[in-house]
Scaffold this motif. Sequence first.
Motif, mmCIF file in Angstrom:
data_model
loop_
_atom_site.group_PDB
_atom_site.id
_atom_site.type_symbol
_atom_site.label_atom_id
_atom_site.label_comp_id
_atom_site.label_asym_id
_atom_site.label_seq_id
_atom_site.Cartn_x
_atom_site.Cartn_y
_atom_site.Cartn_z
ATOM 1 N N LEU A 69 -4.649 -2.777 11.300
ATOM 2 C CA LEU A 69 -3.628 -2.995 10.271
ATOM 3 C C LEU A 69 -2.557 -1.903 10.288
ATOM 4 O O LEU A 69 -1.420 -2.159 9.921
ATOM 5 C CB LEU A 69 -4.263 -3.083 8.886
ATOM 6 C CG LEU A 69 -4.544 -4.483 8.351
ATOM 7 C CD1 LEU A 69 -5.209 -4.395 6.983
ATOM 8 C CD2 LEU A 69 -3.299 -5.329 8.251
ATOM 9 N N ASP A 70 -2.918 -0.696 10.710
ATOM 10 C CA ASP A 70 -1.915 0.371 10.863
ATOM 11 C C ASP A 70 -0.868 -0.105 11.855
ATOM 12 O O ASP A 70 0.335 0.000 11.625
ATOM 13 C CB ASP A 70 -2.529 1.646 11.465
ATOM 14 C CG ASP A 70 -3.382 2.420 10.497
ATOM 15 O OD1 ASP A 70 -2.833 2.975 9.539
ATOM 16 O OD2 ASP A 70 -4.594 2.475 10.703
ATOM 17 N N ASP A 71 -1.368 -0.606 12.961
ATOM 18 C CA ASP A 71 -0.526 -1.097 14.046
ATOM 19 C C ASP A 71 0.343 -2.256 13.595
ATOM 20 O O ASP A 71 1.542 -2.295 13.838
ATOM 21 C CB ASP A 71 -1.461 -1.642 15.138
ATOM 22 C CG ASP A 71 -1.313 -0.882 16.424
ATOM 23 O OD1 ASP A 71 -0.660 0.167 16.397
ATOM 24 O OD2 ASP A 71 -1.861 -1.349 17.440
ATOM 25 N N THR A 92 7.835 7.373 12.109
ATOM 26 C CA THR A 92 6.645 6.758 11.530
ATOM 27 C C THR A 92 5.406 7.578 11.867
ATOM 28 O O THR A 92 5.368 8.257 12.907
ATOM 29 C CB THR A 92 6.453 5.294 12.016
ATOM 30 O OG1 THR A 92 5.065 4.945 11.987
ATOM 31 C CG2 THR A 92 6.975 5.078 13.422
ATOM 32 N N GLU A 93 4.426 7.499 10.993
ATOM 33 C CA GLU A 93 3.177 8.221 11.225
ATOM 34 C C GLU A 93 2.580 7.836 12.576
ATOM 35 O O GLU A 93 1.914 8.644 13.213
ATOM 36 C CB GLU A 93 2.165 7.896 10.112
ATOM 37 C CG GLU A 93 0.869 8.648 10.289
ATOM 38 C CD GLU A 93 -0.250 8.213 9.365
ATOM 39 O OE1 GLU A 93 0.002 7.416 8.448
ATOM 40 O OE2 GLU A 93 -1.372 8.691 9.565
ATOM 41 N N GLU A 94 2.824 6.634 13.003
ATOM 42 C CA GLU A 94 2.157 6.126 14.199
ATOM 43 C C GLU A 94 2.836 6.485 15.513
ATOM 44 O O GLU A 94 2.337 6.106 16.577
ATOM 45 C CB GLU A 94 1.969 4.599 14.097
ATOM 46 C CG GLU A 94 1.235 4.121 12.838
ATOM 47 C CD GLU A 94 -0.152 4.765 12.645
ATOM 48 O OE1 GLU A 94 -0.779 5.149 13.645
ATOM 49 O OE2 GLU A 94 -0.572 4.916 11.481
ATOM 50 N N SER A 95 3.977 7.166 15.495
ATOM 51 C CA SER A 95 4.637 7.560 16.753
ATOM 52 C C SER A 95 4.976 9.039 16.754
ATOM 53 O O SER A 95 5.532 9.552 15.776
ATOM 54 C CB SER A 95 5.939 6.785 16.954
ATOM 55 O OG SER A 95 5.709 5.417 16.876
ATOM 56 N N ILE A 115 8.553 6.610 7.450
ATOM 57 C CA ILE A 115 7.599 5.656 6.884
ATOM 58 C C ILE A 115 6.145 5.958 7.256
ATOM 59 O O ILE A 115 5.849 6.368 8.376
ATOM 60 C CB ILE A 115 7.990 4.213 7.312
ATOM 61 C CG1 ILE A 115 7.157 3.158 6.596
ATOM 62 C CG2 ILE A 115 7.908 4.018 8.820
ATOM 63 C CD1 ILE A 115 7.770 1.780 6.597
ATOM 64 N N ASP A 116 5.282 5.791 6.261
ATOM 65 C CA ASP A 116 3.841 5.746 6.499
ATOM 66 C C ASP A 116 3.500 4.263 6.303
ATOM 67 O O ASP A 116 3.362 3.793 5.171
ATOM 68 C CB ASP A 116 3.110 6.620 5.469
ATOM 69 C CG ASP A 116 1.604 6.578 5.641
ATOM 70 O OD1 ASP A 116 1.114 5.788 6.468
ATOM 71 O OD2 ASP A 116 0.912 7.345 4.929
ATOM 72 N N PRO A 117 3.417 3.510 7.401
ATOM 73 C CA PRO A 117 3.312 2.049 7.277
ATOM 74 C C PRO A 117 2.045 1.601 6.547
ATOM 75 O O PRO A 117 2.049 0.628 5.810
ATOM 76 C CB PRO A 117 3.293 1.543 8.721
ATOM 77 C CG PRO A 117 3.417 2.714 9.609
ATOM 78 C CD PRO A 117 3.409 3.974 8.793
ATOM 79 N N LEU A 118 0.959 2.323 6.784
ATOM 80 C CA LEU A 118 -0.298 1.962 6.126
ATOM 81 C C LEU A 118 -0.952 3.253 5.645
ATOM 82 O O LEU A 118 -1.408 4.061 6.459
ATOM 83 C CB LEU A 118 -1.199 1.250 7.151
ATOM 84 C CG LEU A 118 -1.987 0.023 6.706
ATOM 85 C CD1 LEU A 118 -3.145 0.434 5.825
ATOM 86 C CD2 LEU A 118 -1.128 -1.005 5.973
ATOM 87 N N ASP A 119 -0.929 3.471 4.358
ATOM 88 C CA ASP A 119 -1.523 4.684 3.792
ATOM 89 C C ASP A 119 -2.880 4.350 3.204
ATOM 90 O O ASP A 119 -3.034 3.348 2.509
ATOM 91 C CB ASP A 119 -0.599 5.246 2.700
ATOM 92 C CG ASP A 119 -1.233 6.408 1.977
ATOM 93 O OD1 ASP A 119 -1.397 7.465 2.612
ATOM 94 O OD2 ASP A 119 -1.587 6.257 0.801
ATOM 95 N N GLY A 120 -3.855 5.215 3.520
ATOM 96 C CA GLY A 120 -5.213 4.979 3.017
ATOM 97 C C GLY A 120 -6.017 4.140 3.986
ATOM 98 O O GLY A 120 -6.904 3.375 3.576
ATOM 99 N N SER A 121 -5.727 4.306 5.279
ATOM 100 C CA SER A 121 -6.372 3.471 6.315
ATOM 101 C C SER A 121 -7.890 3.430 6.208
ATOM 102 O O SER A 121 -8.504 2.399 6.508
ATOM 103 C CB SER A 121 -6.044 3.995 7.707
ATOM 104 O OG SER A 121 -4.685 4.206 7.847
ATOM 105 N N SER A 122 -8.475 4.550 5.776
ATOM 106 C CA SER A 122 -9.942 4.585 5.753
ATOM 107 C C SER A 122 -10.496 3.616 4.714
ATOM 108 O O SER A 122 -11.696 3.350 4.684
ATOM 109 C CB SER A 122 -10.435 6.007 5.460
ATOM 110 O OG SER A 122 -10.082 6.353 4.138
#
Length: 340
Positions: A69-71, A92-95, A115-122
Amino acid sequence: MYNTVDTLNEFIIERQADFPYAKGELSRLLTHIALAAKVVNREVNQAGLVDILGTTGDINVQGETVQKLDDFANTKFAIALKGSSECCGIATEESQDIIKFDTDMAKDGKYIICIDPLDGSSNIDVNVSIGTIFSIYRRISPRGHVAQLQDFLQEGTKQVAAGYIIYGSSTMLVYTTGRGVNGFTLAPSIGEFCLSHRDIQIPLNGSIISANEGYYKQFSAGVRRYLDYCKDIDEETNRPYSSRYIGSLVADFHRNLLKGGIYMYPPTEKFKTGKLRLIYEANPMAMLVEQAGGMAVDHDGGRIMDLVPNDLHQRVPLYIGSRNMVEKLNDFIEEEEEQK
Ligand code: AHG
Ligand code: MN
Ligand code: MN
């Protein structure tokens, strides 16, 4: 018969009048963010049904496992922002590096987004609230060219807008353009974000503390003393306070914003300068909390939004929430420093 509701799109257009020189670019950008939020929301809602749960097996730049979902969220927001033609690039957090949008339209875009696209991934796999955090800046580099790193390393005070989406028991988008904070709840039946929380003000005093107390022994003496103080019994100040920690910044922040409280992520052994990232976690939340009458500082009591970022993924200790609570914690930290 239906009750008149202010949809997000109507509200954005109405508010454009607050900025006499605005040509609608920021409005269009916010509209595109809301659209991407709906797409991500659709996937979050059916996370247990489709084959989207679990990890991709990749490790991101933070050394953490990337959730599918982060992706997914990262891709959807990137596509929406590129497509808006108002945004020339994102961090973005992911790059590891900034993403430069290279179409002619995007190169002419006036804004950049962190952007933090998905926060709280855990929390994804266990059906607990997660979120998206965003921050909008005017670019410094000239329009007509691709975005530059310097566009993203601006102080939080330069943000033109900031907000988050919380995918919770209902989905909400909360944002500010520097004239107060407003919250919109997604009405699933009509697929629209509707104004549900007008001009949000965070209570000056609160009675909720949000910290990962598993790290208590690693916190500095001042922070530990403050946490002990919160647990003391004192009728006058409504103590002991309640402890509430979800582990999704968005969800913890959202609750405290509405009810009053303090969220903290102090330095720990593993994260010596705090865990949260300055440009896409701390700064947007700091702008929101200040706009709502609250406060956000680092371990030295310095205003989060005054910090000059030197790295896209820079981490910072974060103390954020009701003004009186943040000030009190600050006093405890200062006292500890004086005794050293
Ligand atoms: P992310 O999922 O975007 O990496 O962010 C997680 C952050 C934040 O949302 C949360 O408050 C904090 O990490 C939780 O950290 P701990 O598990 O160490 O308490
Ligand atoms: Mn996060
Ligand atoms: Mn994230």
